[in-house]
Each structure stands twice: as C-alpha cells, then as structure tokens.
Design a protein around this motif. Sequence first.
Motif, mmCIF file in Angstrom:
data_model
loop_
_atom_site.group_PDB
_atom_site.id
_atom_site.type_symbol
_atom_site.label_atom_id
_atom_site.label_comp_id
_atom_site.label_asym_id
_atom_site.label_seq_id
_atom_site.Cartn_x
_atom_site.Cartn_y
_atom_site.Cartn_z
ATOM 1 N N UNK A 11 59.306 32.109 8.523
ATOM 2 C CA UNK A 11 57.939 32.314 8.044
ATOM 3 C C UNK A 11 57.367 30.979 7.602
ATOM 4 N N UNK A 12 56.129 31.016 7.169
ATOM 5 C CA UNK A 12 55.565 29.865 6.484
ATOM 6 C C UNK A 12 56.458 29.550 5.281
ATOM 7 N N UNK A 13 56.851 28.296 5.170
ATOM 8 C CA UNK A 13 57.792 27.907 4.121
ATOM 9 C C UNK A 13 59.212 27.781 4.608
ATOM 10 N N UNK A 14 59.492 28.250 5.831
ATOM 11 C CA UNK A 14 60.824 28.077 6.424
ATOM 12 C C UNK A 14 60.878 26.760 7.189
ATOM 13 N N UNK A 15 62.097 26.265 7.368
ATOM 14 C CA UNK A 15 62.292 25.061 8.175
ATOM 15 C C UNK A 15 63.453 25.276 9.128
ATOM 16 N N UNK A 16 63.423 24.536 10.232
ATOM 17 C CA UNK A 16 64.524 24.525 11.194
ATOM 18 C C UNK A 16 64.834 23.067 11.514
ATOM 19 N N UNK A 17 66.117 22.698 11.393
ATOM 20 C CA UNK A 17 66.551 21.350 11.727
ATOM 21 C C UNK A 17 67.619 21.419 12.812
ATOM 22 N N UNK A 26 65.276 29.625 5.130
ATOM 23 C CA UNK A 26 64.124 30.496 4.898
ATOM 24 C C UNK A 26 63.343 30.044 3.662
ATOM 25 N N UNK A 27 62.302 30.780 3.337
ATOM 26 C CA UNK A 27 61.400 30.366 2.264
ATOM 27 C C UNK A 27 62.047 30.448 0.887
ATOM 28 N N UNK A 28 63.237 31.064 0.800
ATOM 29 C CA UNK A 28 63.967 31.162 -0.471
ATOM 30 C C UNK A 28 65.102 30.140 -0.558
ATOM 31 N N UNK A 29 65.260 29.321 0.477
ATOM 32 C CA UNK A 29 66.315 28.320 0.481
ATOM 33 C C UNK A 29 67.627 28.788 1.078
#
Length: 617
Positions: free
Chosen positions: A520-526, A599-602
């Motif tokens: 979602x908005x606030x998530x990241x992918x590396x 995710x947006x919660x870490x």
Amino acid sequence: MAVAAVATVAVAGSTAAIVVAPGALAAAPKPATWNETAYRGHVEVIRDKGRQADRSVLTGKVFVDRNRDSVSDPQERGLGGVLVSNGRDVVTTDSHGRYRLPAFDNMTVFITQPSGYQVPVDESNVAQFHYNHLPEGSPDLRYGGIAPTGPLPAEVNFPVVKSRLTQSQEQHCVIAGDLQTYDKEEVGYARKGAINDLAGRTDYQGCGTLFIGDVVGDDLSLYPDVKELTSLTNGPARFLPGNHDLDFDATTPEHSFDTFRAQLAPAYYSYDIGNVHVVALNTVRYPCTPDLDNADGLRPTCDDPVNQPRYNGRLDENQLAWLERDLAKVDDNKLVVIASHVGLLNFADEGSPIHQVDQVREVHELVKGRKAVAVAGHSHSIENMKTGDLVKGWRDLFGIKGLPFPHITAGAISGDWYSGSLTEDGYPVAVGRDGGRPGVLTLDIKGNSFKERYTVTGQSDQVQTQLGINSPTYREWYVARQAWNRTRDGAAPQLADPHVVTRADLNGRTWITTNFWMGSTGSTVKVSIDGARAQHAVRTQQLRGEDQLVGPEWSDPHAAAQQLVNGGSLADRTMHLWRFQLPTDLAPGAHRAVVTATDSYGRQFTDVLDFQVVEQR
C-alpha cells in the motif's frame, strides 16, 4: 543466535524460496475448544401471552441467559443499554432490558451484540440475533424466501451470555470475501481450501468470521452446504448479502434478499466486539430502477427493471436512516468497521458507477471524525487503500478528493471463481484479476487500532509476495497470445522460460516484479541482485489521482502467463505491483534476486527469485 529458515513454497506453478522469521515454522496450535464452549441457542419468540399484541408496536427484552436455554426465565436479568432495531428505527433497552419498536410488515428486528456478551450461535456457528416479520410470507420465489410469520408476536426476546472473548481489547476479525460456490464441487474446493485453514485457527473466536457477500453463486439452495462449512470454523459466522445471493425472481428490492434473510442474516445490521463497532451493510439494490439509480444518466442498465433487471451499488433510504441512527449511539472512541459486498470505492472498478456505492460521500460524512476502516468484496481483488489515496474514477464519478480513512478490498475465497489447475491439496489455484491469490483478510485489533493481514489459502502468513520477470520477450508473447486467444488460428504462441533473460531483453527494459498483496501507500520494496546493496523498486500505481495503468507493461507476468493459457481474468493492472529494472550489463550466467517487502507497519517479508542471463535463446 536464531537462524532464519528457508522454506520452499509452490506458488501457482512455480517454486519460490521464502525466508521465514525464526519461530514462524512452529508447531500448529492445540486443537480448538470452540465447539465445546460455544453458546448455542436461538431468539425467543413468544406468540401468545393471553392478550392480543398491539400490532403497531413490537416489545421484548434482551436478557442474560444464565442457564443457556434461550428462554427468558423470571430470575434471569434483563440487559440495559443494548441497541435494538427494526431496520429503520434504533432504540436502547432500558435498565430491565426491555424495548419498544414501531412495527411494520416485512421488517427484520435485530440487536447489536454488546461487547462483553455473545449472542447465541446455531449448530452451524451462525449467529442468532434477529427475527423476520413478514405475515403473509414472501411472494412466490424459486428458493422459497421467508415463510409466512403470521401476526406480530407478543414478544421477541434476545438471549445473550457474558463473554470474555468479546470483551477483550484484542480481537482478530476474519473478513471472508466471495465464497461464491456455484455447485457442490466448488463447496468441496472451499472446504479443502480456506475453510480448512480457518478450522486450524483459534485466534478469531471472539470476533468470528464475517462473510462479506456472494456467499453462493446464484444457487441459493447451497446455503445449507455453506452452513456445513461454517460448522467447521472456530467462532461465530456472520454474513452480509452480495449480488449473487439475490432472489433474482423478485420483482422489487423489498424482497430481493428474502431467501438470504430466511437462511442466514438480516440484510444489514451491526455488532460490537471489544472497542470495535462493526456495521454490515447491504450495498446491492436489485432490481435497480431509472428513477433512483439512473437519475444522473450514468447507469442506463437500470432503465428496464421489468424486462432486463440489473443491480446497482446503492443503499436504500431505510438503511441510510438506520445507519445514521446506529452510529449516533456509538461511542466516539470506538473503531468503526464498515463492511459491505460492493465496496464504497475500489481500485479494480474505479471507473464504474455500478460497482461502487452511490452514496459513498454520505457514508464518509456519517463516519467523519471517527477512527474507521471500510472492508468489501465483490471485485475478486486485494486492495489495501490508505487515507489520502485517490484514483481518477473516484474523483470523476463521486467528487472524492482522497480517502478519508482506509478502504480494503478483502480478496476472495474463490479467487478467480475457482479457475485454473488444481493444487496438490485439491482446490484451484484461481489467480485473480490483480494477480492476487485466494485467501482471507484478518483485522488484528488492539483497542481501537488495527493492522490488516492477508492469508493466502494453504500458506503461512509469511507468504505475502509473488515475483516475476517482465521482459520484452514476455510482453511480445503477451500480445501474441492475447490475439491468438481471440482467433484460435494456427498454433498457440509459446512463452519461453520466463526466468531466462537475454541480452536483448536487458537492453529493452526488463523488470523484476513484486506483487505485494497487502502492499500500500507507505510500503516499500527493495531488491538485491547477487548480494549487492539493495535498491528501491518503484510502485506502478502511486494512487495520487492518476488513471489505471493497463497492459503488458503494467501486468503481473507470473499471473498473466498462467491466465492467458488457462483462462480466467487477466492481471493487466494492479495497485500493489512494484518493479525493479535489471541492469543492462548483467553478466551471462545464474543470478539471484532477494526481494524485501516492508508494509506500512514495518513488517518485512523476504522472497527470492533465481534467473539466468544468456546472450541469446
């Protein structure tokens, strides 16, 4: 020092290595005790107390059923402060648990289960908290509808028992989208899949499972089979109606869900768990009509309800009035969960006025200032939409300037309508239109805060991503195969090994794709290639007001490669896809991509994709 385990997981025809946190592979929990402790019973309907009931008013009480026999004995106390409704008016029981409600034909009377108490469930675990009043019964309907109830009862009494489970500030609420079984074979698929998973879980006994519509697929005679499925679960089962739960032979909206009401639940209602108020809405109006549904000209399919009846995403006036009165009696500090079948808004159908709810802005206004989340089904997609998210269709159709609170589309137990090949466990892969996989949503709640998680059928909660390679070779095949599927002329184009990348592919833009289902908005992918420093992937849909990005360049290649061959939907757009462009100078040979999605919660989830670079095929 704990060492992470690497589990090999079969993912829709491919194999991926999933790095699992220490302890995640622990033994299964002890067998559930729900069946031994569940409060089983029914609503008490008193027909005659030696007097003629006033047919304009229904009376009764909510009582604490200490001996659990569903009978309001003289020594059992009434429970004050409980909401009772006829689907229009909302009243509160007095200190003796008594209520008075205006009565009318074709009403469903129900209570809002209070926190710290549990309404009874039947032998199938279906919650019992309502009474249908329809003196002459339903019109002639194929699946029966509601049998004649006769005159208004003298009393309708609602039993409850004390419950530490529902009082707890920690709740785990299962939201199950689109079970949608069309026949008994598909009932079997559901049993082997998501229902088997729920039978092995014990964390949701307080909140239970809310099936958010399309409980069956048009054949309402399958409701008893569905209740056989819910008998296997470990908590109360509740339902709200979807467009495939309709009495299609009903000629007016007043009777379009009569069989659903008779077999499962009111068309709409609410209940409390911990510090949460759940509102289950009916967002399907059938048949829709030109005066109400197409007054703005955007829904011409509603113009001929007699000869071509259709449905529309809409709340009727009674329901809107009830919702306003219901929420007015709810403490401001509670988390409000607004559940529906057709979502207030969604991404997959963001440009459709039919597959979203006409009065979305009115609902938003009613919840204004509260902590809230909307959950829905219908679109067979997984969508985790955060406060502030926006796409073009919402703005153009409804004047939405950004979501005022999170909206989640919960996926589907049936996935892509039980399509595709069977897994080794006996249920279809059923990859969805967004590349998502069948499963259920859970809201993990503490107080009035929540975190959402999606559990893929048959998998650990650690399985949250699906990797693929989007190369020029894949995109060329996509276009050719799509064209062949339309004509079926000659031999079908074959996709080369998708995990083999040529030098020409790299020069023509090749991406590692990550379908992060709850991303979602606030998530990241590396992405780290061959142990190098991890770099950020780019989300394809930013949800900043843009239109949908559609086509092979924006697709989930892992999903689309199956769908174009096996049929079903096509994952040619999604709001939870990230892309990482591979360097053009990768050396020939084997390579490994390690993908970390946060995710947006870490919470972090790691997935691995092995691929090979060659000079040419």
